[in-house]
Design a protein around this motif. Structure first.
Motif, short mmCIF file in Angstrom:
data_model
loop_
_atom_site.label_atom_id
_atom_site.label_comp_id
_atom_site.label_asym_id
_atom_site.label_seq_id
_atom_site.Cartn_x
_atom_site.Cartn_y
_atom_site.Cartn_z
N LEU A 220 54.80 78.04 21.08
CA LEU A 220 55.20 76.66 21.34
C LEU A 220 55.04 75.77 20.11
CD1 LEU A 220 53.89 75.91 24.94
CD2 LEU A 220 56.27 75.90 24.19
N GLU A 221 53.97 75.98 19.35
CA GLU A 221 53.79 75.19 18.14
C GLU A 221 54.95 75.40 17.18
OE1 GLU A 221 50.00 76.44 16.72
OE2 GLU A 221 48.90 75.49 18.37
N PHE A 222 55.37 76.65 17.06
CA PHE A 222 56.53 76.93 16.20
C PHE A 222 57.80 76.36 16.82
CE2 PHE A 222 60.11 79.44 14.71
CZ PHE A 222 59.89 79.49 13.34
N ASP A 223 57.97 76.48 18.13
CA ASP A 223 59.19 76.01 18.79
C ASP A 223 59.35 74.50 18.67
OD1 ASP A 223 59.88 78.55 19.53
OD2 ASP A 223 59.17 78.40 21.59
N TYR A 224 58.25 73.76 18.77
CA TYR A 224 58.34 72.31 18.63
C TYR A 224 58.76 71.94 17.21
CZ TYR A 224 56.73 70.47 23.12
OH TYR A 224 56.64 70.09 24.43
N TRP A 225 58.20 72.64 16.21
CA TRP A 225 58.64 72.37 14.84
C TRP A 225 60.10 72.77 14.66
CZ3 TRP A 225 60.45 76.25 11.53
CH2 TRP A 225 60.93 75.75 10.32
N ASP A 226 60.48 73.95 15.13
CA ASP A 226 61.85 74.43 14.95
C ASP A 226 62.85 73.51 15.66
OD1 ASP A 226 63.56 76.51 13.85
OD2 ASP A 226 63.96 77.07 15.94
N ALA A 227 62.44 72.94 16.78
CA ALA A 227 63.31 72.00 17.49
C ALA A 227 63.60 70.79 16.61
CB ALA A 227 62.66 71.58 18.80
N ALA A 228 62.56 70.27 15.96
CA ALA A 228 62.77 69.12 15.08
C ALA A 228 63.68 69.48 13.92
CB ALA A 228 61.42 68.62 14.56
N ARG A 229 63.50 70.67 13.37
CA ARG A 229 64.36 71.11 12.27
C ARG A 229 65.82 71.18 12.72
NH1 ARG A 229 66.87 75.59 11.02
NH2 ARG A 229 65.97 76.65 12.84
N THR A 230 66.05 71.71 13.91
CA THR A 230 67.41 71.84 14.44
C THR A 230 68.02 70.47 14.73
OG1 THR A 230 66.82 73.96 15.43
CG2 THR A 230 68.80 72.87 16.27
N LEU A 231 67.22 69.55 15.23
CA LEU A 231 67.72 68.22 15.58
C LEU A 231 68.17 67.42 14.37
CD1 LEU A 231 65.17 67.13 18.35
CD2 LEU A 231 67.58 67.75 18.64
N LEU A 232 67.69 67.78 13.19
CA LEU A 232 68.13 67.08 11.98
C LEU A 232 69.65 67.17 11.80
CD1 LEU A 232 65.36 68.18 9.43
CD2 LEU A 232 65.65 65.91 10.44
N ALA A 233 70.25 68.23 12.31
CA ALA A 233 71.69 68.45 12.14
C ALA A 233 72.51 68.04 13.36
CB ALA A 233 71.95 69.92 11.81
N VAL A 234 71.86 67.50 14.39
CA VAL A 234 72.57 67.10 15.61
C VAL A 234 73.16 65.70 15.41
CG1 VAL A 234 72.35 66.59 18.07
CG2 VAL A 234 71.13 68.54 17.07
N ALA A 235 74.49 65.61 15.52
CA ALA A 235 75.16 64.34 15.25
C ALA A 235 74.92 63.29 16.33
CB ALA A 235 76.67 64.59 15.08
N ALA A 236 74.88 63.74 17.59
CA ALA A 236 74.72 62.79 18.69
C ALA A 236 73.60 63.25 19.61
CB ALA A 236 76.03 62.65 19.47
N PRO A 237 72.37 63.06 19.20
CA PRO A 237 71.25 63.53 20.02
C PRO A 237 71.11 62.71 21.30
CG PRO A 237 70.44 62.24 18.18
CD PRO A 237 71.91 62.41 17.96
#
Length: 551
Positions: free
Chosen positions: A398-415
């Protein structure tokens, strides 16, 4: 096709099923009652006790009685028809037996939920009375129990010889209880007399362990004393180790296998952490930091915030994001928490550490019930030593998943609003968010390295291969983290042999099952949510269910 619903009386088969269920629920409920009596703080926090007004005092009579009840309940296990439930109930009885057989002067237990003595007294104040206004009615009885327990522990350990490490552990426990009592006294002055009586008893307890300089808060002052003590005593196998790996946690790996596993992960991920640290060192706030420890310190300072100002925001953003994408949790899990009477002491922490800690803590939250779970076992939802490997595995991912989620959201145009609120924790602008996510990657790697070091130390120190201070010096050279940092992160767990081993064994199995489930198209949320319900089982059963894809 399901059978038609009968409105008339129950048939024989229905009656037999209900009778059998009642029998095994009676047995498992009795085991849970016993567990809660030995661990009353955890029993209250898990909803197995309506109030917290007592602490377990391990007198000869009380321990003998508990052992008799363990034996009697073990004789009733054949009444539990479900083989998994029966094996888990048996494992919990073994864990309780081990807890009684291996007492520690500081009260350190096989998990955060299985402490005794002075640590248990402090734990109850910090996690219940200083946080939950609704328990104020029990304060008088609890303080009496704490006073009685501190006096008992002082007499119990008087005249014993202790290593300097054990002395330091006990002094730390006393400091923890003293701090809780002083905070309590500020908000409940009407209990000042009882608090002062406990403080007086605590001074007698501290005198058993005090050596000049050992209780100092300065690492440079007490660390040489610990090194000298270790040099004189040399490596020693801890009593009850490695048997406690199986009896307390149901870990089947040997100390050598645990050490090899942790060592391999450490060697693989230290270079990754250093690579990220070099990237951060190019940022203005980290300029001049030339090693992993220095860069991490700059990150911690750069993202330092007041916990009181940020705690609610971090909790809400992480909770909302996790509920949507990572882990379904029981919506009533926080129902036992009342208004906080005592304001938390002012504390400043790295915001990234707060996010990481919240993600790890989510692994221990009460899972959402399965749709068809109409009659959950009394063993479900307990915070016992049996759950440690799976909890550590889930926290690791989960610690990794929360970080990875933030990394992925950087490229989301319309969060979505939930996504935006979570990403906003890392910064107010896209540039700041990208920088925050990079620093959070280092935070996540550091937390992983610390897990491997703890597990490796658990196996090597308790098996008599090396001393604690020699191991910390070795780990500092391997990781690039300072001895002071490693000591602060490892010392508390070393008093409970086998506990830190869960931080390697659990993540290894959990990560592998997670990878296999992803190949089958199982979402992270579906996997974590179903895996959380496996905490009701002993670790070998939960691990097997994960490996089989029973999620």
């Amino acid at each position: 096709m399901s059978p038609p619903h009968r409105r008339g009386g129950l048939g024989p088969s229905d009656s037999e099923v209900i009778l059998e269920s009642t029998r095994h629920n009676d047995t498992t409920a009795s085991i849970v009652t016993l567990w809660a009596e030995i661990n009353p703080v955890a029993g209250y926090l898990c909803g197995r006790q309506p109030v917290l007004s007592t602490l377990f005092k391990p007198t000869v009579h009380n321990v003998k009685e508990m052992r008799y009840r363990i034996h009697a309940l073990r004789q009733q296990l054949p009444q539990v028809a479900d083989s998994r439930l029966r094996a888990t109930a048996d494992a919990l009885l073994s864990a309780l037996q081990s807890q009684l057989a291996l007492p520690h002067p500081s009260g350190a237990g096989p998990s955060a939920a299985a402490m005794g003595g002075v640590r248990a007294a402090a734990d109850g104040l910090n996690r219940v009375f200083l946080a939950d206004d609704r328990q104020a009615c029990c304060m008088d009885a609890y303080l009496d129990a704490a006073h009685d327990l501190v006096n008992f522990e002082t007499l119990r350990w008087w005249g014993h010889d202790f290593s300097l490490l054990t002395r330091r552990e006990c002094l730390d426990a006393a400091i923890q209880l003293r701090g809780a009592l002083l905070l309590l006294q500020q908000s409940w002055p009407e209990f000042g007399g009882k608090v002062n009586a406990i403080l007086a008893a605590l001074r007698e307890y501290r005198m058993l362990f005090e050596i000049e300089g050992l209780a100092s808060g300065a690492f440079a002052e007490y660390w040489p004393l610990l090194r000298t003590g270790d040099a004189i005593a040399g490596p020693q196998r801890t009593p009850g180790f490695p048997d406690c790996l199986q009896s307390r946690y149901q870990i089947q790996e040997s100390p050598q296998q645990i050490a090899a596993l942790a060592q391999a992960w450490l060697e693989r991920e230290v270079p990754l952490a250093r690579k990220v640290a070099r990237q951060i060192a190019a940022l203005p706030f980290a300029s001049g930091a030339d090693d992993l420890q220095a860069v991490w310190l700059r990150v911690c300072i750069h993202y330092e915030v007041d916990c009181g100002d940020w705690a609610a925001r971090v909790a809400r953003a992480c909770e909302d994001y996790g509920a949507c994408y990572l882990l379904a949790r029981d919506p009533d899990a926080g129902a036992r928490c009342g208004g906080r009477r005592c304001p938390a002491a002012q504390q400043r922490l790295s915001l990234l550490s707060m996010i990481n800690a919240w993600a790890g803590a989510a692994a221990r939250g009460r899972p959402a019930p399965a749709p068809d779970d109409d009659a959950a076992s009394p063993l479900a939802g307990l915070d016992t030593a049996l759950a440690e490997p799976l909890c550590e595995g889930m926290a690791f991912c989960l610690e990794f998943d929360y970080w990875d989620a933030a990394r992925t959201l950087l490229a989301v145009a319309a969060p979505t609003p939930v996504q935006s609120a979570y990403l906003a924790l890392y910064g107010a602008t896209p540039e700041a968010q990208a920088e925050g996510v990079l620093c959070a990657q280092l935070e996540t790697y550091i937390r992983r390295l610390l897990r491997y070091v703890r597990a490796l130390g658990d196996a090597r120190i308790h098996d008599g291969e090396t001393t604690y201070t020699d191991f910390i010096a070795w780990a500092a050279g391997v990781t690039g983290l300072s001895m002071e940092t490693l000591h602060a992160e490892c010392f508390g767990l070393m008093a409970a042999p086998g506990w830190a081993a869960c931080q390697a064994v659990g993540p290894a199995a959990y990560t592998l099952s997670r990878q296999h489930s992803a190949v089958r198209g199982v979402s992270p949320r579906a996997f974590h949510s179903a895996a959380a319900r496996q905490r009701a089982h002993a670790w070998p059963i939960g691990k097997s269910l994960l490996a089989q894809g029973t999620v």
